[in-house]
Design a protein around this motif. Structure first.
Motif, PDB file in Angstrom:
ATOM      1  N   GLN A 100       0.807  -1.220   0.000  1.00 36.19           N
ATOM      2  CA  GLN A 100       0.000   0.000   0.000  1.00 36.19           C
ATOM      3  C   GLN A 100       0.843   1.275   0.000  1.00 36.19           C
ATOM      4  O   GLN A 100       0.403   2.313  -0.493  1.00 36.19           O
ATOM      5  CB  GLN A 100      -0.934   0.000   1.218  1.00 36.19           C
ATOM      6  N   ASN A 101       2.051   1.187   0.535  1.00 39.97           N
ATOM      7  CA  ASN A 101       2.903   2.373   0.645  1.00 39.97           C
ATOM      8  C   ASN A 101       3.825   2.566  -0.549  1.00 39.97           C
ATOM      9  O   ASN A 101       4.635   3.497  -0.580  1.00 39.97           O
ATOM     10  CB  ASN A 101       3.754   2.297   1.922  1.00 39.97           C
ATOM     11  N   SER A 102       3.724   1.678  -1.524  1.00 43.82           N
ATOM     12  CA  SER A 102       4.604   1.769  -2.689  1.00 43.82           C
ATOM     13  C   SER A 102       3.769   1.787  -3.970  1.00 43.82           C
ATOM     14  O   SER A 102       2.799   1.046  -4.100  1.00 43.82           O
ATOM     15  CB  SER A 102       5.567   0.576  -2.712  1.00 43.82           C
ATOM     16  N   SER A 103       4.178   2.657  -4.895  1.00 43.80           N
ATOM     17  CA  SER A 103       3.525   2.707  -6.213  1.00 43.80           C
ATOM     18  C   SER A 103       4.381   2.023  -7.271  1.00 43.80           C
ATOM     19  O   SER A 103       4.073   2.082  -8.457  1.00 43.80           O
ATOM     20  CB  SER A 103       3.263   4.165  -6.611  1.00 43.80           C
ATOM     21  N   ASP A 104       5.443   1.370  -6.823  1.00 44.14           N
ATOM     22  CA  ASP A 104       6.376   0.709  -7.727  1.00 44.14           C
ATOM     23  C   ASP A 104       5.792  -0.633  -8.189  1.00 44.14           C
ATOM     24  O   ASP A 104       5.453  -1.491  -7.376  1.00 44.14           O
ATOM     25  CB  ASP A 104       7.710   0.499  -6.989  1.00 44.14           C
ATOM     26  N   ALA A 105       5.696  -0.828  -9.491  1.00 51.91           N
ATOM     27  CA  ALA A 105       5.119  -2.056 -10.053  1.00 51.91           C
ATOM     28  C   ALA A 105       5.961  -3.274  -9.689  1.00 51.91           C
ATOM     29  O   ALA A 105       5.429  -4.363  -9.450  1.00 51.91           O
ATOM     30  CB  ALA A 105       4.994  -1.935 -11.564  1.00 51.91           C
ATOM     31  N   GLN A 106       7.292  -3.097  -9.636  1.00 52.74           N
ATOM     32  CA  GLN A 106       8.176  -4.217  -9.315  1.00 52.74           C
ATOM     33  C   GLN A 106       7.956  -4.681  -7.872  1.00 52.74           C
ATOM     34  O   GLN A 106       7.907  -5.885  -7.595  1.00 52.74           O
ATOM     35  CB  GLN A 106       9.643  -3.814  -9.517  1.00 52.74           C
ATOM     36  N   THR A 107       7.783  -3.714  -6.956  1.00 49.90           N
ATOM     37  CA  THR A 107       7.507  -4.063  -5.559  1.00 49.90           C
ATOM     38  C   THR A 107       6.194  -4.805  -5.442  1.00 49.90           C
ATOM     39  O   THR A 107       6.090  -5.817  -4.734  1.00 49.90           O
ATOM     40  CB  THR A 107       7.470  -2.795  -4.688  1.00 49.90           C
ATOM     41  N   ASN A 136      -6.240  -0.439  -6.071  1.00 49.38           N
ATOM     42  CA  ASN A 136      -5.047  -1.086  -6.639  1.00 49.38           C
ATOM     43  C   ASN A 136      -4.608  -2.268  -5.775  1.00 49.38           C
ATOM     44  O   ASN A 136      -4.263  -3.341  -6.294  1.00 49.38           O
ATOM     45  CB  ASN A 136      -3.904  -0.078  -6.769  1.00 49.38           C
ATOM     46  N   SER A 137      -4.633  -2.080  -4.458  1.00 54.10           N
ATOM     47  CA  SER A 137      -4.253  -3.171  -3.555  1.00 54.10           C
ATOM     48  C   SER A 137      -5.281  -4.304  -3.615  1.00 54.10           C
ATOM     49  O   SER A 137      -4.920  -5.487  -3.527  1.00 54.10           O
ATOM     50  CB  SER A 137      -4.115  -2.655  -2.118  1.00 54.10           C
ATOM     51  N   LYS A 138      -6.571  -3.947  -3.768  1.00 56.25           N
ATOM     52  CA  LYS A 138      -7.601  -4.979  -3.904  1.00 56.25           C
ATOM     53  C   LYS A 138      -7.330  -5.867  -5.116  1.00 56.25           C
ATOM     54  O   LYS A 138      -7.465  -7.098  -5.043  1.00 56.25           O
ATOM     55  CB  LYS A 138      -8.982  -4.331  -4.046  1.00 56.25           C
TER      56      LYS A 138
END
Length: 383
Positions: A100-107, A136-138
């Motif tokens: 939830q705290n990252s917008s990085d696709a790789q993460t 997004n997280s869902k």
């Protein structure tokens, strides 16, 4: 080893440093348990090993370090995956926080891969968190549950799919995940929750998580702390989860009698198994288990008795008969599957006597199939 001053965590890490050493330790402890002079020493070492394992698994700082290593070198990623997989469900809140705290696709991809690798242990915490996550997280969590493919995740996914307020992308992902799990997206949610409650009550392996230090976890969503957990004694975990799912089923359909029966049966068994221990999940219910056994009426109590006879759970059968003796009338005792009559043929004498007493007091002069058993059983009880 006992005289060594190393911490329990260091002891655990020392034993598990290599697979060969771990196997030798297990073998030595197993043998020593059969030797009178060595058994206390072996038990102490085994306790230290388990305490060290529990401490490491629940060590939040170590878990955070492991999550950061997922983006490191190949060797660091392998180490991180081993640690997180061993931590199981304890790692899920921190992995979700990282997501939830990252917008990085790789993460996001690596977190999803790690949750899938954790597998069954991740299902319940992910299911509890799902309704409270951003869109997004869902999507990530729904796809992860679809990859893990354990059916007890289905109620959470069905709830999302059937929610009219969810965006089309989330509903589409939910539909695809349910197809992978093999659950119809239009299924009645109360009935589905009842099925899962029944699996917990029966102790099906697919839903029962291995305990850590004789404790299992009950997950819930806390407004401030987000995904949080309560410790549950291992022996009542199945009953606690059965009660939770049955309660959720009843909140959707208050007339779901199967869920009522499951709640009553699990509540009675949980209270008996607690034996004075504290239940942090359902320990503050407003009424006693015996009250719930009577308030839902004789039909539900008969369902509990029927289940107890099938499981050969003598204590539960006696509790159900007690509830029926206080509430049941002649018509209810002779309707349906007639478990009270079958109870007179149960192997345990106490169950036979109590069922005969209940039938005799409720139907003192009315003939029915099996009524010839009542008087001999009462005579035997007097003798």
């Amino acid at each position: 080893l006992i005289r060594n001053k190393m911490s329990d965590e260091d002891f655990y890490k020392m034993v598990t440093e290599t697979r060969e050493r771990h196997e030798r330790f297990d073998r030595a402890i197993g043998w020593a348990m059969y030797v009178t002079d060595l058994e206390p020493l072996a038990a102490e070492l085994e306790t230290r090993f388990e305490m060290g394992r529990t401490s490491l698994i629940r060590n939040a700082a170590r878990l955070k370090e492991s999550i950061s290593l997922l983006n490191g070198t190949v060797r660091q990623r392998i180490l991180a995956e081993e640690r997180l997989e061993e931590a199981g469900e304890y790692a899920v809140p921190l992995l979700l926080g990282s997501l939830q705290n990252s917008s990085d696709a790789q993460t996001a991809r690596r977190v999803r891969d790690m949750l899938t690798q954790i597998g069954r242990d991740a299902v319940v915490p992910l299911s509890v968190a799902l309704p409270h996550l951003d869109n997004n997280s869902k999507l990530v969590v729904i796809k992860t549950l679809g990859d893990i493919r354990y059916p007890h995740s289905a109620p959470a996914i069905v709830s999302v799919f059937q929610d009219e307020n969810e965006p089309p992308a989330v509903k589409k992902a939910a539909s695809q995940a349910l197809a992978r799990i093999g659950v119809d997206e239009t299924i009645n949610l109360s009935d589905l929750l009842t099925v899962v409650a029944n699996q917990y009550f029966d102790g099906i392996d697919s839903v029962i998580i291995s305990p850590v230090g004789d404790l299992n976890l009950h997950w819930y969503w806390h407004p401030q702390n987000n995904l949080d957990m309560l410790d549950v004694p291992q022996e009542i975990y199945g009953d606690v989860m059965a009660m939770t799912h049955a309660s959720n089923a009843l909140s959707i359909n208050p007339k779901n009698e199967i869920a009522m029966g499951l709640f009553v049966a699990a509540n009675l068994r949980r209270d008996r198994k607690l034996a004075g221990k504290n239940d942090l999940v359902h320990g503050d219910l407003p009424y006693s288990p015996a009250f719930y056994a009577t308030v839902f009426g004789p039909h539900v109590a008969q369902m509990v008795l029927d289940r107890a006879l099938a499981l050969e759970d003598t204590a539960l059968a006696l509790e159900a008969i007690t509830a029926l003796s206080e509430t049941a009338g002649a018509e209810s005792l002779l309707s349906g599957e007639k478990p009270m009559i079958r109870a007179m043929y149960y192997p345990d004498r106490r169950v036979q006597y109590e069922s005969a007493l209940t039938l005799a007091s409720t139907l003192p002069k009315k003939p029915f199939t099996g009524s010839y058993r009542v008087v001999p059983l009462l005579a035997s009880a007097v003798r």
